[in-house]
Design an enzyme around this catalytic site. Structure first.
Site, PDB file in Angstrom:
ATOM      1  N   THR A   1       3.149  28.426  30.297  1.00  0.00           N
ATOM      2  CA  THR A   1       2.968  27.741  29.044  1.00  0.00           C
ATOM      3  C   THR A   1       2.336  28.418  27.988  1.00  0.00           C
ATOM      4  OG1 THR A   1       0.704  27.030  30.213  1.00  0.00           O
ATOM      5  CG2 THR A   1       2.736  25.489  30.366  1.00  0.00           C
TER       6      THR A   1
ATOM      7  N   CYS B   1      -0.083  46.052  26.061  1.00  0.00           N
ATOM      8  CA  CYS B   1       0.868  46.149  24.751  1.00  0.00           C
ATOM      9  C   CYS B   1       0.864  47.417  23.926  1.00  0.00           C
ATOM     10  CB  CYS B   1       0.424  44.965  24.108  1.00  0.00           C
ATOM     11  SG  CYS B   1      -1.189  44.392  23.793  1.00  0.00           S
TER      12      CYS B   1
ATOM     13  N   HIS C   1       1.864  44.535  16.644  1.00  0.00           N
ATOM     14  CA  HIS C   1       0.930  45.516  16.617  1.00  0.00           C
ATOM     15  C   HIS C   1       1.322  46.856  15.888  1.00  0.00           C
ATOM     16  CE1 HIS C   1      -1.318  43.213  19.390  1.00  0.00           C
ATOM     17  NE2 HIS C   1      -1.222  43.960  20.471  1.00  0.00           N
TER      18      HIS C   1
HETATM   19  P1  A2P Z   1      -2.527  26.399  31.018  1.00  0.00           P
HETATM   20  O1  A2P Z   1      -1.670  26.394  29.987  1.00  0.00           O
HETATM   21  O2  A2P Z   1      -2.097  25.429  32.233  1.00  0.00           O
HETATM   22  O3  A2P Z   1      -4.002  26.715  30.622  1.00  0.00           O
HETATM   23  P2  A2P Z   1      -2.521  32.343  26.860  1.00  0.00           P
HETATM   24  O4  A2P Z   1      -2.588  33.751  27.082  1.00  0.00           O
HETATM   25  O5  A2P Z   1      -1.444  31.962  25.885  1.00  0.00           O
HETATM   26  O6  A2P Z   1      -3.862  31.705  26.585  1.00  0.00           O
HETATM   27  O7  A2P Z   1      -1.766  31.633  28.177  1.00  0.00           O
HETATM   28  C1  A2P Z   1      -2.549  31.771  29.290  1.00  0.00           C
HETATM   29  C2  A2P Z   1      -1.302  31.314  30.472  1.00  0.00           C
HETATM   30  O8  A2P Z   1      -1.841  31.379  31.828  1.00  0.00           O
HETATM   31  C3  A2P Z   1      -1.113  29.753  30.450  1.00  0.00           C
HETATM   32  O9  A2P Z   1       0.074  29.411  31.060  1.00  0.00           O
HETATM   33  C4  A2P Z   1      -2.027  29.192  31.355  1.00  0.00           C
HETATM   34  O10 A2P Z   1      -1.897  27.853  31.687  1.00  0.00           O
HETATM   35  C5  A2P Z   1      -2.081  30.130  32.460  1.00  0.00           C
HETATM   36  N1  A2P Z   1      -3.291  30.240  33.311  1.00  0.00           N
HETATM   37  C6  A2P Z   1      -4.616  30.279  32.859  1.00  0.00           C
HETATM   38  N2  A2P Z   1      -5.463  30.352  34.143  1.00  0.00           N
HETATM   39  C7  A2P Z   1      -4.586  30.160  34.989  1.00  0.00           C
HETATM   40  C8  A2P Z   1      -4.792  30.105  36.440  1.00  0.00           C
HETATM   41  N3  A2P Z   1      -5.818  30.093  36.976  1.00  0.00           N
HETATM   42  N4  A2P Z   1      -3.861  29.657  37.308  1.00  0.00           N
HETATM   43  C9  A2P Z   1      -2.493  29.589  36.920  1.00  0.00           C
HETATM   44  N5  A2P Z   1      -2.178  29.599  35.367  1.00  0.00           N
HETATM   45  C10 A2P Z   1      -3.419  29.958  34.723  1.00  0.00           C
END
Ligand code: A2P
Length: 334
Positions: A12, A129, A242
């Site tokens: 997500t 990156c 970047h």
């Molecule tokens: P969620 O959308 O449920 O918070 P970004 O870098 O755009 O902030 O996205 C971080 C991604 O990592 C998102 O999909 C987020 O899910 C997921 N995420 C963050 N913490 C965890 C965790 N502890 N376990 C699994 N997925 C995670």
């Protein structure tokens, strides 16, 4: 053709979404696809290749039967779940910083060190990156004339911080134009109409973690500890892409036209360098272009063997999701 069970952890997020697009665009041979994120997103629906998937919360058991797990959910999630995935027989390609400098974990840019992919013990790391685009452009120069020293300054997009940072930039820009109060939650200061010479945490010597990542990761990917690298990393109010200003000192002399020819023939690299036509790489050029763009190539007249370059790439794609999937592609090609 063999097909693989693939999991995307962090599906997500900003990089996870790009991973889904790239799996589709490049027709990665997946059979089953599992979309994983935190508990917050469990039940959410997402689409890939015209099929709807339900996002699941990540647990160790999520990786049963998974062949390839693409991680982009931050270092904490990678620390916790990558070994669980590897233990269950998956090969993890991890986009976080968690495993990059682990001597047991290959750190790979397919244009630079593809052979390292096959040294993995269950986890392969995707570099930072800023490092990916820099080494992709420098590899042909390194192979031809050697590199003594690199001085790099970065101009990095907010999408590297994640989705919340993209929202923050947009909200702040709107607030400023409407003469309303500006709220900063993701960054310590306003990022709209501003530049922050600060990415990731500060160390005691005054460098940031992002800057040190560029130093250490470059040496590991190039397989050469003798390259001197010094970096300054800045966050700019740009959503995607970047840019980097590089000053390099080579071991043997390389002229501008020789450098252009080398870079023109390098995989994944395009030269955009016609000052007379005002052609130079910009962040707006890489929203839909996966190449690493190199321009403003000039001799540094203050030293005998030096060049200046301007390098731009899409941080979410070549800098993250695309590089991760290119690693997975090489892996399945064997
Ligand atoms: P969620 O959308 O449920 O918070 P970004 O870098 O755009 O902030 O996205 C971080 C991604 O990592 C998102 O999909 C987020 O899910 C997921 N995420 C963050 N913490 C965890 C965790 N502890 N376990 C699994 N997925 C995670």
């Amino acid at each position: 053709m063999k097909k693989y069970n693939v999991a995307v952890v962090g599906a997500t997020g900003a990089v996870g979404r790009e991973m889904l697009s790239i799996l589709e665009e490049r027709e990665f041979p997946f059979d089953n696809l599992k979309l994983l994120a935190s508990e917050r997103s469990a039940g959410k629906k997402m689409t890939c290749k015209g099929k709807e998937y339900t996002v699941e919360a990540t647990t160790p058991e999520s990786f049963e039967g998974v062949d390839i797990a693409l991680f982009s959910a931050g270092a904490g999630a990678s620390k916790k779940f990558a070994p669980e995935a590897a233990k269950r027989g998956a090969v993890v390609v991890d986009n976080s910083s968690q495993w990059r400098m682990d001597p047991e974990v290959p750190l790979v840019v397919p244009e630079v060190n593809p052979e390292d992919i096959f040294k993995h013990k269950g986890i392969i790391a995707n570099p930072n990156c800023s490092t990916i685009q820099m080494v992709a452009a420098l590899k042909p120069i390194y192979d031809k004339v050697g590199i003594e020293r690199i001085v790099v300054s970065t101009y990095q997009a907010v999408s590297g911080t994640g989705k919340a940072a993209i929202d923050e930039l947009r909200e702040q820009a709107k607030a400023i134009l409407a003469d309303e109060e500006v709220k900063s939650e993701v960054y310590p200061y306003q990022i709209a109409f501003n530049v922050l010479p600060h990415i990731d945490i500060f160390f005691d010597d005054g460098y940031t973690k992002e800057e040190i990542k560029m130093v250490n990761e470059t040496k590991k990917i190039m397989g050469d500890d003798s390259i001197k690298v010094t970096a300054t990393a800045a966050r700019v109010p740009v959503v995607y892409g970047h840019a980097e200003s590089l000053n390099i000192e080579t071991k043997e002399k390389l002229t501008v036209s020789e450098a252009k020819e080398l870079l023109d023939n390098a995989p994944g690299v395009s030269v955009v360098d016609k000052p007379e036509e005002l052609a130079y790489p910009m962040q707006i050029d890489v929203e839909n272009n996966d190449d690493v763009l190199v321009g403003r190539i000039r001799e540094d007249n203050t030293i005998e063997k030096g060049l200046n370059l301007w390098i731009v790439a899409n941080n979410l794609r070549k800098g993250a999701a695309l590089n991760t999937i290119q690693i997975a592609e090489r892996l399945v090609q064997g």
